[in-house]
Design a protein around this motif. Structure first.
Motif, PDB file in Angstrom:
ATOM      1  N   ILE A   1       4.553  -4.365   8.263  1.00 43.05           N
ATOM      2  CA  ILE A   1       5.708  -4.230   7.372  1.00 43.05           C
ATOM      3  C   ILE A   1       5.805  -5.487   6.515  1.00 43.05           C
ATOM      4  CG2 ILE A   1       8.231  -4.107   7.294  1.00 43.05           C
ATOM      5  CD1 ILE A   1       8.081  -2.487   9.905  1.00 43.05           C
ATOM      6  N   ALA A   2       5.908  -5.293   5.209  1.00 39.17           N
ATOM      7  CA  ALA A   2       6.037  -6.428   4.301  1.00 39.17           C
ATOM      8  C   ALA A   2       7.499  -6.761   4.039  1.00 39.17           C
ATOM      9  CB  ALA A   2       5.332  -6.125   2.984  1.00 39.17           C
ATOM     10  N   ALA A   3       8.330  -5.718   3.880  1.00 38.20           N
ATOM     11  CA  ALA A   3       9.733  -5.949   3.558  1.00 38.20           C
ATOM     12  C   ALA A   3      10.508  -4.660   3.760  1.00 38.20           C
ATOM     13  CB  ALA A   3       9.877  -6.423   2.110  1.00 38.20           C
ATOM     14  N   THR A   4      11.834  -4.813   3.892  1.00 31.81           N
ATOM     15  CA  THR A   4      12.732  -3.656   3.930  1.00 31.81           C
ATOM     16  C   THR A   4      13.895  -3.911   2.973  1.00 31.81           C
ATOM     17  OG1 THR A   4      14.120  -4.488   5.741  1.00 31.81           O
ATOM     18  CG2 THR A   4      12.156  -3.216   6.355  1.00 31.81           C
ATOM     19  N   GLY A   5      14.604  -2.851   2.618  1.00 29.43           N
ATOM     20  CA  GLY A   5      15.729  -2.984   1.698  1.00 29.43           C
ATOM     21  C   GLY A   5      15.319  -2.562   0.304  1.00 29.43           C
ATOM     22  N   ASP A   6      15.672  -3.381  -0.686  1.00 34.45           N
ATOM     23  CA  ASP A   6      15.212  -3.158  -2.057  1.00 34.45           C
ATOM     24  C   ASP A   6      13.816  -3.750  -2.159  1.00 34.45           C
ATOM     25  OD1 ASP A   6      14.649  -3.034  -4.722  1.00 34.45           O
ATOM     26  OD2 ASP A   6      16.371  -4.212  -5.391  1.00 34.45           O
ATOM     27  N   VAL A   7      12.798  -2.908  -2.214  1.00 29.49           N
ATOM     28  CA  VAL A   7      11.417  -3.398  -2.180  1.00 29.49           C
ATOM     29  C   VAL A   7      10.726  -3.198  -3.531  1.00 29.49           C
ATOM     30  CG1 VAL A   7      11.235  -2.985   0.307  1.00 29.49           C
ATOM     31  CG2 VAL A   7      10.518  -1.201  -1.285  1.00 29.49           C
ATOM     32  N   SER A   8      11.502  -3.108  -4.588  1.00 24.94           N
ATOM     33  CA  SER A   8      10.907  -2.872  -5.922  1.00 24.94           C
ATOM     34  C   SER A   8       9.908  -3.963  -6.297  1.00 24.94           C
ATOM     35  CB  SER A   8      12.001  -2.751  -6.981  1.00 24.94           C
ATOM     36  OG  SER A   8      12.855  -3.895  -6.973  1.00 24.94           O
ATOM     37  N   ALA A   9      10.145  -5.195  -5.834  1.00 28.83           N
ATOM     38  CA  ALA A   9       9.233  -6.295  -6.163  1.00 28.83           C
ATOM     39  C   ALA A   9       7.884  -6.163  -5.464  1.00 28.83           C
ATOM     40  CB  ALA A   9       9.883  -7.627  -5.786  1.00 28.83           C
ATOM     41  N   TYR A  10       7.783  -5.248  -4.523  1.00 26.28           N
ATOM     42  CA  TYR A  10       6.562  -5.093  -3.734  1.00 26.28           C
ATOM     43  C   TYR A  10       5.701  -3.929  -4.221  1.00 26.28           C
ATOM     44  CZ  TYR A  10       8.951  -8.287  -0.631  1.00 26.28           C
ATOM     45  OH  TYR A  10       9.592  -9.389  -0.117  1.00 26.28           O
ATOM     46  N   VAL A  11       6.197  -3.199  -5.211  1.00 28.41           N
ATOM     47  CA  VAL A  11       5.503  -2.016  -5.696  1.00 28.41           C
ATOM     48  C   VAL A  11       4.463  -2.416  -6.738  1.00 28.41           C
ATOM     49  CG1 VAL A  11       5.761   0.171  -6.929  1.00 28.41           C
ATOM     50  CG2 VAL A  11       7.458  -0.522  -5.217  1.00 28.41           C
TER      51      VAL A  11
ATOM     52  N   ASP B   1       0.828  -1.204   0.000  1.00 27.93           N
ATOM     53  CA  ASP B   1       0.000   0.000   0.000  1.00 27.93           C
ATOM     54  C   ASP B   1       0.861   1.253   0.000  1.00 27.93           C
ATOM     55  OD1 ASP B   1      -2.545  -1.365   0.228  1.00 27.93           O
ATOM     56  OD2 ASP B   1      -1.978  -1.813   2.295  1.00 27.93           O
ATOM     57  N   ARG B   2       2.015   1.134   0.651  1.00 32.04           N
ATOM     58  CA  ARG B   2       2.851   2.322   0.845  1.00 32.04           C
ATOM     59  C   ARG B   2       4.311   1.894   0.894  1.00 32.04           C
ATOM     60  NH1 ARG B   2       0.142   3.759   4.614  1.00 32.04           N
ATOM     61  NH2 ARG B   2      -1.119   5.303   3.505  1.00 32.04           N
ATOM     62  N   VAL B   3       5.193   2.716   0.332  1.00 30.12           N
ATOM     63  CA  VAL B   3       6.632   2.502   0.455  1.00 30.12           C
ATOM     64  C   VAL B   3       7.265   3.798   0.967  1.00 30.12           C
ATOM     65  CG1 VAL B   3       8.791   2.159  -0.795  1.00 30.12           C
ATOM     66  CG2 VAL B   3       6.836   0.683  -1.281  1.00 30.12           C
ATOM     67  N   ILE B   4       7.987   3.670   2.067  1.00 25.75           N
ATOM     68  CA  ILE B   4       8.770   4.791   2.589  1.00 25.75           C
ATOM     69  C   ILE B   4      10.172   4.616   2.032  1.00 25.75           C
ATOM     70  CG2 ILE B   4       9.563   5.976   4.669  1.00 25.75           C
ATOM     71  CD1 ILE B   4       7.234   4.609   6.166  1.00 25.75           C
ATOM     72  N   ARG B   5      10.592   5.550   1.179  1.00 24.56           N
ATOM     73  CA  ARG B   5      11.826   5.319   0.440  1.00 24.56           C
ATOM     74  C   ARG B   5      12.820   6.466   0.606  1.00 24.56           C
ATOM     75  NH1 ARG B   5       9.642   5.875  -5.840  1.00 24.56           N
ATOM     76  NH2 ARG B   5       9.022   8.089  -5.737  1.00 24.56           N
ATOM     77  N   GLY B   6      14.085   6.108   0.392  1.00 19.65           N
ATOM     78  CA  GLY B   6      15.142   7.103   0.382  1.00 19.65           C
ATOM     79  C   GLY B   6      15.800   7.346   1.721  1.00 19.65           C
ATOM     80  N   GLY B   7      15.361   6.641   2.768  1.00 16.46           N
ATOM     81  CA  GLY B   7      15.904   6.891   4.092  1.00 16.46           C
ATOM     82  C   GLY B   7      17.009   5.927   4.484  1.00 16.46           C
ATOM     83  N   GLN B   8      17.665   6.242   5.589  1.00 16.82           N
ATOM     84  CA  GLN B   8      18.646   5.356   6.216  1.00 16.82           C
ATOM     85  C   GLN B   8      17.930   4.590   7.326  1.00 16.82           C
ATOM     86  OE1 GLN B   8      22.214   5.219   5.642  1.00 16.82           O
ATOM     87  NE2 GLN B   8      21.748   6.361   3.763  1.00 16.82           N
TER      88      GLN B   8
END
Length: 589
Positions: free
Chosen positions: A48-58, A20-27
């Motif tokens: 939370i579904a995943a952290t890191g590279d979450v492109s597959a979740y978009v 539903d949502r991706v919080i991106r660009g942070g440390q």
């Protein structure tokens, strides 16, 4: 609230269901490993579904939140909190603290319990489910907490534990006072044995504990404690196998002392967490909540990542709720803070259960309290009080009296001092010149006729008038301190007639009054309104001569019997050491 099934959690965390949502660009501050590294956070529903590279979740409907240049941490967890002592309802307290990053609290809701019973507790838990702040409830080890037992609206023992320890909402046994373990209280031991069978943790309350006491509590299965008055005491508890909660409240300031276990004594920080216990709303709005404790720990020498662990994962692990909260990892609630940096720890945005709930120190939506049931509106059954009925019987023209003496450093600690006071018409009278005032406790539940007991107290400094409160743990009977008996009677009667609150009276007039209509202990006021009311009450008390750091902060804890040396309850003055009611008029020499 609809909770996801296991299948839904797996689908979300494998990317079958898109975020539903991706919080991106942070440390991302990974409290599990102690690392900080670039990572995005994918949120599906409230988890939370995943952290890191979450492109597959978009997916096509995924919303993006920009956290560039910022840091991501888990929501903060208050490890021991009597939220009712804020005088705010659950909804309004959540509005006060979520803006500062506190998304979970551990509480016994014990003040609701002693007034409104299990129906009151259920209502408070339902209220939390509808809001941004989670309550992890511990079933109180017993009510009343007092020794000897005082009068409350609802008692809680082994039968109630047999029921409530089976609730999905129950996460342990709350605030097990050391004396009940040392006394081998049969009801308390049965409750603890039941918890052991149910694999529920036991939370402790052991202030100023001797090594033998700490050993006994550890053997009884007490898993953690929040009541250490020195770093040495705190270290002893850690060495005995307990986890440690460092408390920094509005009236008990122990962070700088107890963090020495880590910064000076070299104890591992991973078994140390934070709690606030009791907070005034005005203090929260001025200084923050758990975010303040993180900053204090860092200023004392704790590494930023460790301080963040102490406010998140450490607390979750000691309470065995780390499968739900405490880290930014798959399957956990999507409680995410966007902060400026770990070193300065200023909370800029707060996501709770996956939704943005606060930004720049303000909630994103105005809080709306639910309708209240009859369970949270019990009648006060106090026998109407007159000034003439206030007093301690004595013979002669003067008497040597044991006066309860306030400690200006810690309001829970009260010693005793013997003073010679005047006796008029067979009654000990107050002597403001010696700062010897009246203190009364009026039983509100009508179980003992709604009567009032009187003792004498030193330290409040009132030259005239009276202050009173119906919010007064652990019993929430009406407690009043005053220099004038007629003003005290007016104060007590006014609170009983109005269904609870806090009041300042002088010269036969109500100078300030804060209604607390929910159970007689909290109100559905916005935090800013409550803070303004607190400031007005304190200013009115200072105008009467009170020089304590907080007149009402000290007043409301007079009934607590679990800390040395004296308490004042509806039974009279209680000696902590002997655990009985004492005669305060001393025999003539």
């Amino acid at each position: 609230m609809n909770h996801p099934t296991l299948r839904q959690l797996i689908d979300a965390s494998e990317g079958v269901t898109k975020a539903d949502r991706v919080i991106r660009g942070g440390q991302l501050v990974n409290v599990c490993t102690g690392e900080i590294y670039p990572a995005d956070v994918a949120v599906t529903g409230d988890r939370i579904a995943a952290t890191g590279d979450v492109s597959a979740y978009v997916g096509p409907d995924t919303e993006f939140v920009d956290a560039s240049g910022k840091y991501l941490t888990p929501g903060l967890i208050d490890g021991h909190l009597h939220l009712e002592c804020s005088k705010l309802s659950v909804t309004m307290f959540a509005d006060a603290v979520v803006r500062y990053g506190t998304t979970s609290v551990v509480s016994g809701l014990d003040q609701f319990l002693v007034v409104a019973g299990l129906d009151g507790v259920r209502e408070a838990l339902r209220e939390a489910e509808a809001g941004p702040m989670k309550i992890f409830w511990g079933a109180p080890f017993k009510t009343p907490y007092t020794l000897p037992e005082t009068t409350v609206g609802f008692t809680f023992g082994p039968d109630e534990h047999a029921e409530t320890q089976g609730w999905a909402d129950c996460f342990g046994v709350w605030e097990t006072v050391a004396e009940f373990v040392l006394n081998r209280d049969e009801k308390v031991l049965r409750a603890l044995e039941l918890a052991h069978r149910n694999r529920l943790p036991v939370f402790g309350c052991a202030p100023m504990a001797a090594p033998t006491t700490i050993n006994a509590l550890s053997a009884a299965g007490v898993r953690l404690d929040h009541e250490s008055y020195t770093a040495e005491e705190a270290l002893q508890k850690l060495r005995a196998g307990m986890s440690l909660l460092i408390r920094e409240s509005s009236v008990a300031h122990f962070m700088n002392e107890n963090v020495r276990t880590v910064t000076e004594f070299g104890a591992q920080s991973r078994r140390v967490g934070f709690c606030t216990d009791d907070m005034h709303v005005a203090d929260i709005l001025r200084e923050g909540h758990l975010d303040k404790l993180v900053r204090m720990a860092i200023a004392a020498g704790v590494r930023p990542v460790e301080a963040i662990q102490m406010a998140t994962l450490n607390c979750a692990e000691m309470y065995r709720i780390d499968h739900l909260v405490g880290s930014l990892t798959p399957g956990r609630y999507a409680d995410v803070l966007i902060i400026d940096s770990p070193e300065s720890f200023q909370v800029e945005q707060v996501f709770a259960r996956g939704k943005l709930v606060a930004r720049d120190g303000r909630g994103t939506e105005a809080p709306h309290a639910p309708e209240r049931s009859a369970a949270l509106s019990p009648a006060f059954r106090v026998k109407p009080l007159t000034g003439e009925s206030i007093g301690v019987a004595a013979e002669g023209d003067e008497a040597r009296v044991l006066v309860v003496e306030m400690d200006r450093t810690v309001p829970f600690v009260r010693q005793g001092v013997e003073l010679t006071l005047p006796v008029v018409d067979g009654t000990v009278r107050a002597d403001p010149a010696q700062d010897a005032l009246y203190v009364t406790v009026s039983e509100r539940y009508g179980k003992n006729g709604g009567g009032t007991v009187t003792a004498m107290i030193n330290g409040f400094g009132l030259r005239s008038g009276a202050i009173a409160s119906s919010a007064a743990p652990d019993d929430n009977n009406i407690v009043c301190v005053g220099a004038d008996r007629a003003d005290m009677a007016l104060a007590v009667n006014h609170l009983a007639e109005q269904g609870g609150g806090q009041v300042v009276v002088d010269g036969g007039e109500i100078r300030e009054f804060l209604p607390l209509p929910v159970a007689g202990i909290v109100a559905d006021l916005a935090p800013e309104e409550m803070a303004a009311a607190e400031d007005r009450l304190e200013a009115a008390a200072r105008a009467l001569g009170c020089a304590l750091p907080s007149a009402f902060g000290y007043l409301i804890f007079l009934e607590i019997t679990a800390i040395p040396e004296y308490a004042v309850t509806d039974l009279g003055v209680v000696n902590y050491r002997t655990q009985d009611v004492v005669d305060i008029v001393r025999p003539a020499n």
